[in-house]
Design a protein around this motif. Structure first.
Motif, PDB file in Angstrom:
ATOM      1  N   GLN A  65      54.129  21.953  50.502  1.00 14.42           N
ATOM      2  CA  GLN A  65      52.975  22.848  51.097  1.00 14.42           C
ATOM      3  C   GLN A  65      53.175  24.488  50.865  1.00 14.42           C
ATOM      4  OE1 GLN A  65      52.141  22.082  55.232  1.00 14.42           O
ATOM      5  NE2 GLN A  65      50.428  23.438  55.386  1.00 14.42           N
ATOM      6  N   LEU A  66      54.320  24.664  51.166  1.00 13.01           N
ATOM      7  CA  LEU A  66      54.686  26.235  51.031  1.00 13.01           C
ATOM      8  C   LEU A  66      54.375  26.581  49.411  1.00 13.01           C
ATOM      9  CD1 LEU A  66      55.444  28.980  51.905  1.00 13.01           C
ATOM     10  CD2 LEU A  66      57.887  28.242  51.506  1.00 13.01           C
ATOM     11  N   MET A  67      54.779  25.723  48.584  1.00 12.61           N
ATOM     12  CA  MET A  67      54.735  26.261  47.304  1.00 12.61           C
ATOM     13  C   MET A  67      53.289  26.272  46.748  1.00 12.61           C
ATOM     14  SD  MET A  67      56.451  27.259  44.657  1.00 12.61           S
ATOM     15  CE  MET A  67      58.195  26.905  45.036  1.00 12.61           C
ATOM     16  N   THR A  68      52.600  25.010  47.215  1.00 11.13           N
ATOM     17  CA  THR A  68      50.987  24.929  46.660  1.00 11.13           C
ATOM     18  C   THR A  68      50.609  26.326  47.310  1.00 11.13           C
ATOM     19  OG1 THR A  68      51.237  22.659  46.892  1.00 11.13           O
ATOM     20  CG2 THR A  68      48.954  23.696  47.210  1.00 11.13           C
ATOM     21  N   GLU A  69      50.721  26.779  48.647  1.00 12.57           N
ATOM     22  CA  GLU A  69      49.807  27.871  49.416  1.00 12.57           C
ATOM     23  C   GLU A  69      50.440  29.237  48.237  1.00 12.57           C
ATOM     24  OE1 GLU A  69      47.783  28.344  51.795  1.00 12.57           O
ATOM     25  OE2 GLU A  69      47.655  26.218  51.950  1.00 12.57           O
ATOM     26  N   ILE A  70      51.592  29.368  47.928  1.00 13.25           N
ATOM     27  CA  ILE A  70      52.137  30.419  47.219  1.00 13.25           C
ATOM     28  C   ILE A  70      51.533  30.284  45.766  1.00 13.25           C
ATOM     29  CG2 ILE A  70      54.041  31.155  45.795  1.00 13.25           C
ATOM     30  CD1 ILE A  70      55.741  30.511  47.898  1.00 13.25           C
ATOM     31  N   ALA A  71      51.225  29.184  45.123  1.00 17.10           N
ATOM     32  CA  ALA A  71      50.572  29.020  43.800  1.00 17.10           C
ATOM     33  C   ALA A  71      49.227  29.451  43.936  1.00 17.10           C
ATOM     34  CB  ALA A  71      50.479  27.622  43.132  1.00 17.10           C
ATOM     35  N   LEU A  72      48.382  28.943  44.971  1.00 15.15           N
ATOM     36  CA  LEU A  72      47.048  29.408  45.023  1.00 15.15           C
ATOM     37  C   LEU A  72      46.469  30.982  45.358  1.00 15.15           C
ATOM     38  CD1 LEU A  72      45.751  26.355  47.355  1.00 15.15           C
ATOM     39  CD2 LEU A  72      45.241  26.671  44.798  1.00 15.15           C
ATOM     40  N   LYS A  79      44.052  36.160  38.965  1.00 15.64           N
ATOM     41  CA  LYS A  79      42.607  36.148  38.368  1.00 15.64           C
ATOM     42  C   LYS A  79      42.121  37.654  38.458  1.00 15.64           C
ATOM     43  CE  LYS A  79      40.987  32.374  40.163  1.00 15.64           C
ATOM     44  NZ  LYS A  79      40.106  31.268  40.646  1.00 15.64           N
ATOM     45  N   ASP A  80      42.031  38.321  39.722  1.00 16.00           N
ATOM     46  CA  ASP A  80      41.367  39.493  39.911  1.00 16.00           C
ATOM     47  C   ASP A  80      42.156  40.504  38.944  1.00 16.00           C
ATOM     48  OD1 ASP A  80      39.949  38.473  42.068  1.00 16.00           O
ATOM     49  OD2 ASP A  80      41.470  39.390  43.830  1.00 16.00           O
ATOM     50  N   TYR A  81      43.333  40.430  38.912  1.00 15.24           N
ATOM     51  CA  TYR A  81      44.031  41.356  37.726  1.00 15.24           C
ATOM     52  C   TYR A  81      43.369  41.048  36.401  1.00 15.24           C
ATOM     53  CZ  TYR A  81      47.669  44.045  35.431  1.00 15.24           C
ATOM     54  OH  TYR A  81      48.123  44.807  34.501  1.00 15.24           O
ATOM     55  N   SER A  85      41.737  43.837  34.132  1.00  8.46           N
ATOM     56  CA  SER A  85      42.693  44.207  32.959  1.00  8.46           C
ATOM     57  C   SER A  85      42.216  43.657  31.458  1.00  8.46           C
ATOM     58  CB  SER A  85      44.075  44.037  33.172  1.00  8.46           C
ATOM     59  OG  SER A  85      44.234  42.680  33.126  1.00  8.46           O
ATOM     60  N   GLU A  86      41.482  42.665  31.741  1.00  3.44           N
ATOM     61  CA  GLU A  86      41.260  41.558  30.613  1.00  3.44           C
ATOM     62  C   GLU A  86      42.438  41.066  29.855  1.00  3.44           C
ATOM     63  OE1 GLU A  86      38.489  43.994  28.095  1.00  3.44           O
ATOM     64  OE2 GLU A  86      36.883  43.966  29.635  1.00  3.44           O
ATOM     65  N   LEU A  87      43.446  40.914  30.666  1.00  2.00           N
ATOM     66  CA  LEU A  87      44.616  40.384  30.113  1.00  2.00           C
ATOM     67  C   LEU A  87      44.536  38.867  30.379  1.00  2.00           C
ATOM     68  CD1 LEU A  87      47.316  42.895  30.935  1.00  2.00           C
ATOM     69  CD2 LEU A  87      46.509  42.353  28.689  1.00  2.00           C
ATOM     70  N   PRO A  88      45.121  38.252  29.381  1.00  2.00           N
ATOM     71  CA  PRO A  88      45.114  36.429  29.675  1.00  2.00           C
ATOM     72  C   PRO A  88      46.233  36.226  30.820  1.00  2.00           C
ATOM     73  CG  PRO A  88      46.200  36.936  27.873  1.00  2.00           C
ATOM     74  CD  PRO A  88      45.694  38.283  28.106  1.00  2.00           C
ATOM     75  N   ILE A  89      45.874  34.951  31.395  1.00  2.00           N
ATOM     76  CA  ILE A  89      47.048  34.728  32.535  1.00  2.00           C
ATOM     77  C   ILE A  89      47.815  33.321  31.615  1.00  2.00           C
ATOM     78  CG2 ILE A  89      47.237  33.339  34.692  1.00  2.00           C
ATOM     79  CD1 ILE A  89      44.660  34.371  35.754  1.00  2.00           C
ATOM     80  N   GLY A  90      49.113  33.219  31.787  1.00  2.00           N
ATOM     81  CA  GLY A  90      49.856  32.455  31.163  1.00  2.00           C
ATOM     82  C   GLY A  90      50.587  31.616  32.213  1.00  2.00           C
ATOM     83  N   PHE A  91      50.875  30.391  31.686  1.00  2.00           N
ATOM     84  CA  PHE A  91      51.469  29.439  32.561  1.00  2.00           C
ATOM     85  C   PHE A  91      52.620  29.335  31.765  1.00  2.00           C
ATOM     86  CE2 PHE A  91      52.854  25.168  34.015  1.00  2.00           C
ATOM     87  CZ  PHE A  91      52.109  25.034  35.307  1.00  2.00           C
ATOM     88  N   TYR A  92      53.912  29.579  32.451  1.00  2.00           N
ATOM     89  CA  TYR A  92      55.000  29.560  31.866  1.00  2.00           C
ATOM     90  C   TYR A  92      55.944  28.553  32.438  1.00  2.00           C
ATOM     91  CZ  TYR A  92      53.460  34.136  30.376  1.00  2.00           C
ATOM     92  OH  TYR A  92      52.793  35.069  30.045  1.00  2.00           O
ATOM     93  N   ILE A  93      56.638  27.652  31.704  1.00  2.00           N
ATOM     94  CA  ILE A  93      57.655  26.708  31.884  1.00  2.00           C
ATOM     95  C   ILE A  93      59.034  26.914  31.359  1.00  2.00           C
ATOM     96  CG2 ILE A  93      57.950  24.030  31.804  1.00  2.00           C
ATOM     97  CD1 ILE A  93      55.010  23.667  31.536  1.00  2.00           C
ATOM     98  N   SER A 129      55.674  29.009  36.480  1.00  2.00           N
ATOM     99  CA  SER A 129      55.246  30.436  36.861  1.00  2.00           C
ATOM    100  C   SER A 129      53.932  30.845  36.488  1.00  2.00           C
ATOM    101  CB  SER A 129      56.497  31.461  36.744  1.00  2.00           C
ATOM    102  OG  SER A 129      56.511  31.843  35.462  1.00  2.00           O
ATOM    103  N   LEU A 130      53.110  31.579  36.732  1.00  2.35           N
ATOM    104  CA  LEU A 130      52.152  32.234  36.450  1.00  2.35           C
ATOM    105  C   LEU A 130      52.107  33.690  36.096  1.00  2.35           C
ATOM    106  CD1 LEU A 130      49.030  30.715  38.563  1.00  2.35           C
ATOM    107  CD2 LEU A 130      49.551  30.148  36.106  1.00  2.35           C
ATOM    108  N   GLY A 131      51.739  34.334  35.087  1.00 11.46           N
ATOM    109  CA  GLY A 131      51.825  35.511  34.780  1.00 11.46           C
ATOM    110  C   GLY A 131      50.653  36.289  34.158  1.00 11.46           C
ATOM    111  N   CYS A 132      50.500  37.476  34.447  1.00 12.94           N
ATOM    112  CA  CYS A 132      49.496  38.223  33.767  1.00 12.94           C
ATOM    113  C   CYS A 132      49.900  39.848  33.552  1.00 12.94           C
ATOM    114  CB  CYS A 132      48.100  38.072  34.441  1.00 12.94           C
ATOM    115  SG  CYS A 132      46.789  38.953  33.806  1.00 12.94           S
ATOM    116  N   GLY A 133      49.927  40.001  32.430  1.00 13.05           N
ATOM    117  CA  GLY A 133      50.477  41.480  32.369  1.00 13.05           C
ATOM    118  C   GLY A 133      51.975  41.688  32.755  1.00 13.05           C
ATOM    119  N   ALA A 134      52.372  42.607  33.708  1.00 11.69           N
ATOM    120  CA  ALA A 134      53.834  42.955  34.155  1.00 11.69           C
ATOM    121  C   ALA A 134      53.832  42.115  35.469  1.00 11.69           C
ATOM    122  CB  ALA A 134      53.880  44.318  34.407  1.00 11.69           C
ATOM    123  N   TYR A 135      52.889  41.181  35.756  1.00  7.24           N
ATOM    124  CA  TYR A 135      53.079  40.511  37.257  1.00  7.24           C
ATOM    125  C   TYR A 135      53.199  38.903  36.885  1.00  7.24           C
ATOM    126  CZ  TYR A 135      51.043  44.823  38.887  1.00  7.24           C
ATOM    127  OH  TYR A 135      50.713  46.168  39.012  1.00  7.24           O
TER     128      TYR A 135
END
Length: 293
Positions: A65-72, A79-81, A85-93, A129-135
């Protein structure tokens, strides 16, 4: 507002509230050098070792439940960033490993540990993990259980592994599960990025292709692929002796990914900076022109 205020519901049940201990533990992770309970007790005022051990090992709060809350939450922020910034969001495994000396930690065994670059005693987990730009934010973690664990039910039960998690799963299967979980949660991203372990797995790539995912990944040089849809047929029987052929064979020749890369003219490749690493800037070569195939 405290660091864990957005997750208070996770650490509270009808009969128990562990929010204070959760705050102490997370504070200790940031302030103590090693991040174990002994060091946290030394660095965080009012911490009681036994209470903190109970919170980590037996407290009824749900880590999923904690991991789900962190993910959302991470997805909303990224998404806001991304929109700004018009940068794509990556799903990294990727997988990570942890050296362990004993044999009682869940999943520990002699296996390949990337952190050591050799076979050693330790644990391995598949992280997403999810990433966008430097985040970037961790959104999923799945511990790999070697067969020496899943074949020993008594050992699994002693370690407190739930029965429905005592089944052997490869790292590829764990990675696919992670993607499926993110899709169920409604996590939004533009592409999935993986290393050669996953990029060279046809089981992984084919499943993500079926899901309509965009995948960016490394592949081993020796992997064979087809530049056109292959035709599979049963080979003709060469004589009346021996068994009748039962396996389909491709009538189209395959090529290695290395040969494809080498066939592309050098001036069509472009160096792209990916991210900073401990060894400097990670660069990749990208092919900027559509291949005729």
């Amino acid at each position: 507002m405290g660091f864990l205020d957005n997750f208070k519901a996770v650490f509270k049940t009808q009969t128990h509230d562990s929010n204070e201990l959760a705050s102490m533990y997370t504070g200790g992770l940031f302030t103590s050098e090693k991040g174990n309970i002994e060091r946290i007790e030394e660095s965080v005022p009012a911490v009681n070792y036994e209470q903190l051990r109970q919170f980590i090992s037996k407290s009824p709060w749900c880590h999923n439940q904690l991991m789900t809350e962190i993910a959302l939450r991470a997805n909303r922020k990224l998404k806001d960033y991304s929109n700004k910034s018009e940068l794509p969001i990556g799903f990294y495994i990727d997988e990570s490993s942890f050296v362990k000396k004993g044999m009682h930690s869940v999943g520990v065994s002699r296996q390949w540990l990337g952190c050591r670059g050799k076979v050693d005693n330790g644990q391995v987990a598949v992280f997403s993990s999810l990433g966008c730009g430097a985040y970037n934010s961790l959104i999923d973690c799945r511990l790999f259980l070697p067969e020496c664990w899943t074949e020993d039910k008594e050992r699994c039960n002693r370690a407190g592994i739930p029965e429905d998690e005592q089944e052997f799963k490869t790292k590829i299967e764990l990675a696919i599960e992670s993607v499926m979980e993110a899709r169920t949660q409604g996590i939004v991203y533009d592409f999935i990025a993986v290393d050669a372990l996953y990029g060279s797995s046809f089981k992984f790539i084919n499943r993500l292709d079926q899901l309509g995912e965009v995948v960016m990944g490394r592949m081993r040089n020796s992997i064979h692929v087809y530049l056109e849809e292959p035709l599979f047929q049963l080979p003709e029987r060469e004589s009346n002796k021996g068994r009748k052929p039962t396996k389909l064979r491709a009538q189209t020749l395959s090529v290695t990914v290395k040969s494809i890369a080498e066939s592309i003219k050098e001036n069509l490749w472009e160096d792209i900076d990916i991210r900073s690493t401990t060894k400097g800037i990670l660069k990749v070569q990208a092919f900027q022109k559509k291949c005729a195939a």
